[in-house]
Design an enzyme around this catalytic site. Structure first.
Site, PDB file in Angstrom:
ATOM      1  N   LYS A   1      18.939   4.319  28.848  1.00  0.00           N
ATOM      2  CA  LYS A   1      17.825   3.435  28.505  1.00  0.00           C
ATOM      3  C   LYS A   1      18.422   2.276  27.705  1.00  0.00           C
ATOM      4  CE  LYS A   1      13.469   2.385  28.314  1.00  0.00           C
ATOM      5  NZ  LYS A   1      12.705   1.953  29.487  1.00  0.00           N
TER       6      LYS A   1
ATOM      7  N   ASP B   1      13.128   6.040  32.612  1.00  0.00           N
ATOM      8  CA  ASP B   1      11.730   5.994  33.070  1.00  0.00           C
ATOM      9  C   ASP B   1      11.681   5.871  34.598  1.00  0.00           C
ATOM     10  OD1 ASP B   1      12.961   3.569  32.455  1.00  0.00           O
ATOM     11  OD2 ASP B   1      11.094   2.527  31.975  1.00  0.00           O
TER      12      ASP B   1
END
Ligand SMILES: NC(=O)c1ccc[n+]([C@@H]2O[C@H](COP(=O)([O-])OP(=O)(O)OC[C@H]3O[C@@H](n4cnc5c(N)ncnc54)[C@H](O)[C@@H]3O)[C@@H](O)[C@H]2O)c1
Length: 357
Positions: free
Chosen positions: A190, A222
């Site tokens: 991330k 995600d």
């Protein structure tokens, strides 16, 4: 004379003892078939032992455990005890103090009916996640300031070290090469928001340059949670940080049929590896003979591979595969209609039939 492998066994809490019992029956049976010996040593650590003695995992026992060839763990955690006390004191102690920096999670779908996604076949789900196992928010650098007041501040540091990131990435490149399947390694991070993960981005590129035969891929966590559901075929080998790996592997477990089948190995090459089902102690099912022991049986298969008993490892995996392909178990949850010991019996029946690979 046949080889003897020493195994430290911590059955632990909740459904742990029930599933470990079946795992050990399978281990003993496959050892007899394949002609080697296993010497298990049982350790009582977990909630009951803690409540009776206030002892979590004393250093002298830990020193004994680490001298075994491998460790088999059931599950730790009990609602009567402060959240995390035993999980940290037993599981994390072994992961950190033995520096078991790789958490290896194979994700294979053995039979179509076990996958909750439509139109996904066993050939579509065959990947392995390499989760960093010693750093990140799990390093325990945390604290509370003005606890219990309206001004409370809670912190927990996410830490990554160059050494820790590099060694797990290198392990994953080596694994992608050894698997010799799609020769692809996907980094999940991330780095767009957690800028400290730039260390992962740079290290992945630098180490990757040494592996020109392995294609490099990258996803943010995600997006990866979306892609793995939409297209699990896309993965071969995955490397990720401790927290993202923790979450991504439970999601992946559902694609292979649920926590009843998912196993993991905690590894530092050359040291005693720790093998366990990824599920927890599922307290409400304790003693009811409904927990599925297949995840523990798969942990035993991983342990055998680690111990160099590759034929026995393959035999156990094939026995599980044959059982699941037969569709005798409609699901791998507590509602399968089969008891823990009955499923153990079915795997053992299949062991005799499963030819070594
Ligand atoms: N490595 C570990 O020992 C470990 C891992 C996760 C959670 N925990 C601990 O376990 C305790 C319970 O945690 P939880 O309820 O979040 O997770 P859990 O994995 O114990 O259970 C969640 C649900 O998954 C299903 N399930 C789990 N194992 C199964 C099996 N073998 N067969 C069939 N169904 C199964 C059950 O429906 C269960 O209610 C907590 O104390 C937690 O800290 C320990």
């Amino acid at each position: 004379m046949s080889k003897t492998h020493t195994v430290a066994v911590i059955a632990g809490d909740g459904i742990g003892p029930e599933v470990v019992r079946e795992g050990l029956r399978v281990l003993e049976r496959v050892a007899a078939i394949e002609g080697f010996a296993v010497k298990p040593t049982h350790y009582p650590f977990g909630a009951e032992h803690y409540l009776a003695t206030r002892e979590i995992f004393p250093d002298r026992a830990f020193e004994e455990v680490r001298r075994h060839d491998a460790i088999l763990l059931g599950a730790i955690g009990d609602p009567r005890i402060e959240v995390g006390l035993l999980e940290f004191g037993i599981i994390a102690k072994m992961r950190f103090e033995l520096d078991l920096y790789v958490n290896l999670r194979p994700v294979r779908l053995y039979a179509e009916h076990l996958c909750p996604l439509k139109d996904i076949l066993p050939r579509d789900v065959d990947f392995v996640v390499v989760r960093e196992n010693t750093e990140d928010a799990y390093a325990g650098m945390r604290g509370f300031f003005k606890k219990g007041t309206p001004d409370e501040v809670a912190t927990q540091e996410i830490i990554f070290t160059r050494k820790g990131v590099e060694r797990v990435i290198r392990y994953a490149f080596e694994l992608a090469r050894r698997r010799d399947k799609r020769k692809k390694l996907t980094l999940i991070d991330k780095a767009n928001a957690v800028r400290a993960m730039d260390l992962w981005t740079r290290t992945f590129a630098e180490v990757g340059a040494e592996y020109p035969d392995i294609a490099r891929d990258h996803q943010y966590i995600d997006a990866a949670c979306m892609y793995v559901v939409r297209n699990p075929r896309d993965y071969d080998t995955v490397v990720t940080s401790n927290m993202f790996g923790d979450i991504f592997t439970d999601l992946s477990a559902m694609i292979q049929g649920g926590l009843g089948v998912a196993a993991s190995g905690n590894i530092h090459p050359g040291r005693a590896g720790l093998f366990e089902p990824i599920h927890g102690s599922a307290p409400k099912y304790t003693g009811r003979n409904v927990a599925n022991p297949i995840a523990t049986v798969m942990a035993v298969s991983m342990m055998l591979d680690y111990l160099g008993e590759t034929s026995a490892s393959a035999r156990v995996e094939q026995a599980v595969e044959r059982l699941l392909v037969s569709k005798r178990l409609p699901s791998l949850g507590t509602d399968s209609g089969f008891g823990t010991t009955q499923i153990g019996d079915l795997v053992i029946e299949e062991l005799a039939a499963a030819p070594a690979r």
